[in-house]
Write a protein that holds these residues in place. Structure first.
Motif, PDB file in Angstrom:
ATOM      1  N   LEU A  40      27.885  24.574  37.542  1.00 22.92           N
ATOM      2  CA  LEU A  40      27.112  25.044  36.382  1.00 22.92           C
ATOM      3  C   LEU A  40      27.683  24.473  35.084  1.00 22.92           C
ATOM      4  CD1 LEU A  40      26.489  28.762  37.418  1.00 22.92           C
ATOM      5  CD2 LEU A  40      24.778  26.963  37.212  1.00 22.92           C
ATOM      6  N   TYR A  41      29.022  24.462  34.977  1.00 24.72           N
ATOM      7  CA  TYR A  41      29.642  23.879  33.782  1.00 24.72           C
ATOM      8  C   TYR A  41      29.369  22.368  33.720  1.00 24.72           C
ATOM      9  CZ  TYR A  41      31.865  28.297  32.827  1.00 24.72           C
ATOM     10  OH  TYR A  41      32.067  29.626  32.513  1.00 24.72           O
ATOM     11  N   ARG A 107      30.421  30.250  28.058  1.00 34.39           N
ATOM     12  CA  ARG A 107      30.895  31.111  29.154  1.00 34.39           C
ATOM     13  C   ARG A 107      30.033  32.372  29.229  1.00 34.39           C
ATOM     14  NH1 ARG A 107      35.227  28.690  31.166  1.00 34.39           N
ATOM     15  NH2 ARG A 107      35.192  30.209  32.841  1.00 34.39           N
ATOM     16  N   GLU A 108      29.734  32.947  28.064  1.00 35.22           N
ATOM     17  CA  GLU A 108      28.917  34.161  28.016  1.00 35.22           C
ATOM     18  C   GLU A 108      27.529  33.881  28.600  1.00 35.22           C
ATOM     19  OE1 GLU A 108      29.028  37.720  27.754  1.00 35.22           O
ATOM     20  OE2 GLU A 108      30.965  36.803  27.333  1.00 35.22           O
ATOM     21  N   ALA A 109      26.930  32.745  28.200  1.00 34.37           N
ATOM     22  CA  ALA A 109      25.575  32.399  28.655  1.00 34.37           C
ATOM     23  C   ALA A 109      25.535  32.167  30.167  1.00 34.37           C
ATOM     24  CB  ALA A 109      25.081  31.166  27.912  1.00 34.37           C
ATOM     25  N   LEU A 110      26.655  31.770  30.750  1.00 33.47           N
ATOM     26  CA  LEU A 110      26.658  31.492  32.205  1.00 33.47           C
ATOM     27  C   LEU A 110      26.985  32.725  33.055  1.00 33.47           C
ATOM     28  CD1 LEU A 110      28.292  27.948  32.535  1.00 33.47           C
ATOM     29  CD2 LEU A 110      25.892  28.561  32.865  1.00 33.47           C
ATOM     30  N   LYS A 111      27.480  33.784  32.399  1.00 33.48           N
ATOM     31  CA  LYS A 111      27.923  34.979  33.146  1.00 33.48           C
ATOM     32  C   LYS A 111      26.823  35.561  34.033  1.00 33.48           C
ATOM     33  CE  LYS A 111      31.650  37.431  30.976  1.00 33.48           C
ATOM     34  NZ  LYS A 111      32.024  38.330  29.898  1.00 33.48           N
ATOM     35  N   VAL A 133      37.123  37.404  35.963  1.00 30.40           N
ATOM     36  CA  VAL A 133      36.080  37.785  34.994  1.00 30.40           C
ATOM     37  C   VAL A 133      34.714  38.065  35.639  1.00 30.40           C
ATOM     38  CG1 VAL A 133      34.789  37.014  32.952  1.00 30.40           C
ATOM     39  CG2 VAL A 133      37.208  36.427  33.188  1.00 30.40           C
ATOM     40  N   ILE A 134      34.252  37.147  36.475  1.00 33.29           N
ATOM     41  CA  ILE A 134      32.857  37.249  36.938  1.00 33.29           C
ATOM     42  C   ILE A 134      32.696  38.296  38.050  1.00 33.29           C
ATOM     43  CG2 ILE A 134      30.832  35.946  37.772  1.00 33.29           C
ATOM     44  CD1 ILE A 134      31.756  35.090  34.986  1.00 33.29           C
ATOM     45  N   PHE A 135      33.601  38.295  39.016  1.00 30.83           N
ATOM     46  CA  PHE A 135      33.500  39.273  40.117  1.00 30.83           C
ATOM     47  C   PHE A 135      34.828  40.029  40.265  1.00 30.83           C
ATOM     48  CE2 PHE A 135      30.499  35.819  41.247  1.00 30.83           C
ATOM     49  CZ  PHE A 135      29.316  36.559  41.248  1.00 30.83           C
ATOM     50  N   PRO A 136      35.164  40.865  39.267  1.00 36.08           N
ATOM     51  CA  PRO A 136      36.467  41.544  39.320  1.00 36.08           C
ATOM     52  C   PRO A 136      36.606  42.489  40.512  1.00 36.08           C
ATOM     53  CG  PRO A 136      35.134  42.369  37.502  1.00 36.08           C
ATOM     54  CD  PRO A 136      34.402  41.200  38.052  1.00 36.08           C
ATOM     55  N   ASN A 137      35.457  42.916  41.115  1.00 39.19           N
ATOM     56  CA  ASN A 137      35.540  43.836  42.254  1.00 39.19           C
ATOM     57  C   ASN A 137      35.501  43.128  43.603  1.00 39.19           C
ATOM     58  OD1 ASN A 137      35.579  46.037  40.546  1.00 39.19           O
ATOM     59  ND2 ASN A 137      33.337  46.125  40.461  1.00 39.19           N
ATOM     60  N   ALA A 138      35.726  41.830  43.609  1.00 36.23           N
ATOM     61  CA  ALA A 138      35.673  41.070  44.873  1.00 36.23           C
ATOM     62  C   ALA A 138      36.610  41.693  45.909  1.00 36.23           C
ATOM     63  CB  ALA A 138      36.080  39.629  44.602  1.00 36.23           C
ATOM     64  N   THR A 186      42.120  30.083  25.609  1.00 36.45           N
ATOM     65  CA  THR A 186      42.274  31.513  25.320  1.00 36.45           C
ATOM     66  C   THR A 186      41.310  32.368  26.138  1.00 36.45           C
ATOM     67  OG1 THR A 186      41.011  30.957  23.363  1.00 36.45           O
ATOM     68  CG2 THR A 186      43.314  31.538  23.017  1.00 36.45           C
ATOM     69  N   ILE A 187      40.100  31.843  26.416  1.00 36.19           N
ATOM     70  CA  ILE A 187      39.125  32.664  27.143  1.00 36.19           C
ATOM     71  C   ILE A 187      39.144  32.312  28.627  1.00 36.19           C
ATOM     72  CG2 ILE A 187      36.733  33.517  27.116  1.00 36.19           C
ATOM     73  CD1 ILE A 187      36.555  31.479  24.621  1.00 36.19           C
ATOM     74  N   ALA A 188      39.240  33.326  29.477  1.00 33.93           N
ATOM     75  CA  ALA A 188      39.162  33.189  30.934  1.00 33.93           C
ATOM     76  C   ALA A 188      39.969  31.997  31.470  1.00 33.93           C
ATOM     77  CB  ALA A 188      37.690  33.075  31.364  1.00 33.93           C
ATOM     78  N   PRO A 189      41.257  31.924  31.144  1.00 33.95           N
ATOM     79  CA  PRO A 189      42.046  30.786  31.645  1.00 33.95           C
ATOM     80  C   PRO A 189      42.246  30.851  33.150  1.00 33.95           C
ATOM     81  CG  PRO A 189      43.481  32.401  30.627  1.00 33.95           C
ATOM     82  CD  PRO A 189      42.082  32.883  30.405  1.00 33.95           C
ATOM     83  N   LEU A 190      42.532  29.690  33.731  1.00 30.99           N
ATOM     84  CA  LEU A 190      42.841  29.630  35.154  1.00 30.99           C
ATOM     85  C   LEU A 190      44.254  30.160  35.350  1.00 30.99           C
ATOM     86  CD1 LEU A 190      42.440  28.554  38.083  1.00 30.99           C
ATOM     87  CD2 LEU A 190      43.466  26.450  37.295  1.00 30.99           C
TER      88      LEU A 190
END
Ligand code: DC
Length: 230
Positions: A40-41, A107-111, A133-138, A186-190
């Motif tokens: 997607l990115y 990142r927000e638009a792809l969430k 971030v995307i699936f914290p309950n995995a 700063t946002i959602a780093p690996l």
């Protein structure tokens, strides 16, 4: 895990760690859906290249990302109705994707788009922030990695097999630069989260890596009767 929740396995890791190949195999084995979030990115990057957009204009980039016309059909990826499966795999696209991925609006638009991939019977997804971030309950979060040298060799082989030009020293340089950017933004780093299992594939075959993840998943299933063991 609540009984009505859809099982998600997240596989995050650095560029060229083999997470895409392994995530697809695990998804196939379990009969789960698969999300390649990096694609997607890369698609946003390709659209940006095609549209000659100034990459400093975050508002236009966010608009483009929201309206991105993409379709995943088996192994084929479409952008604006055209097949771009190989085009998004170039180093140019990967580097631009990594730059654009530092923008919060993108990142927000792809969430939402990424979360829409989660449907029954389950999802296997790979990326950088899938578990954080995307699936914290995995149900299972994996951090899949390998040394930068091994990853450069793997990427080299992949590109040559596709008939593309490649140079190992350049690939290693790009991989190290990309690691640095993806891990230090700063946002959602690996980063490997505390709830994430580490899998170093430097000396593992694809099939060994796949088996390790499946055996972790089966272990989790054995403890959660609501999950189906495979
Ligand atoms: O996994 P990949 O190499 O195809 O991803 C391309 C770039 O996209 C990567 O360098 C960083 C960005 N990316 C991201 O920031 N978050 C994700 N979940 C997936 C990819």
């Amino acid at each position: 895990m609540p009984i009505n929740e859809i099982p998600v396995i997240t596989i995050d890791g650095p560029s060229a760690s083999g997470k895409g190949t392994i995530a697809q195999l695990v998804a196939k084995k379990l009969g789960f859906h698969y999300l390649d979030s990096g694609a997607l990115y890369r698609l946003v990057a390709l659209k940006t290249i095609h549209s000659h957009i100034d990459i400093q204009n975050h508002d236009i980039l966010a608009e483009i990302t929201k309206n991105l016309d993409v379709r995943f059909s088996d192994d084929v990826i479409y952008l604006d109705g055209k097949v771009v499966t190989d085009e998004i795999r170039t180093e140019e696209c990967g580097i631009l994707a990594s730059q654009l991925a530092t923008y919060s609006q993108i990142r927000e638009a792809l969430k939402k788009r990424q979360r829409e991939f989660c449907s029954r019977p389950g999802l296997v997804t790979d990326g950088r922030d899938m578990g954080s971030v995307i699936f914290p309950n995995a149900v299972l979060k994996v951090f899949l990695t390998a040394s930068a040298e091994i990853r450069a060799q793997r990427r080299y082989k992949q590109l040559i097999e596709k008939g593309m030009n490649a140079n190992i020293a350049n690939l290693l340089h790009d991989i190290e630069k990309r690691d640095e950017r993806d891990s230090n933004r700063t946002i959602a780093p690996l980063q490997q989260g505390a709830d994430t299992r580490l899998l170093d594939t430097s000396s593992l075959t694809i099939s060994q890596a796949q088996d390790a993840i499946l055996s972790w998943y089966n272990e989790i299933c054995a403890k959660n009767s609501c999950l189906t063991r495979k």
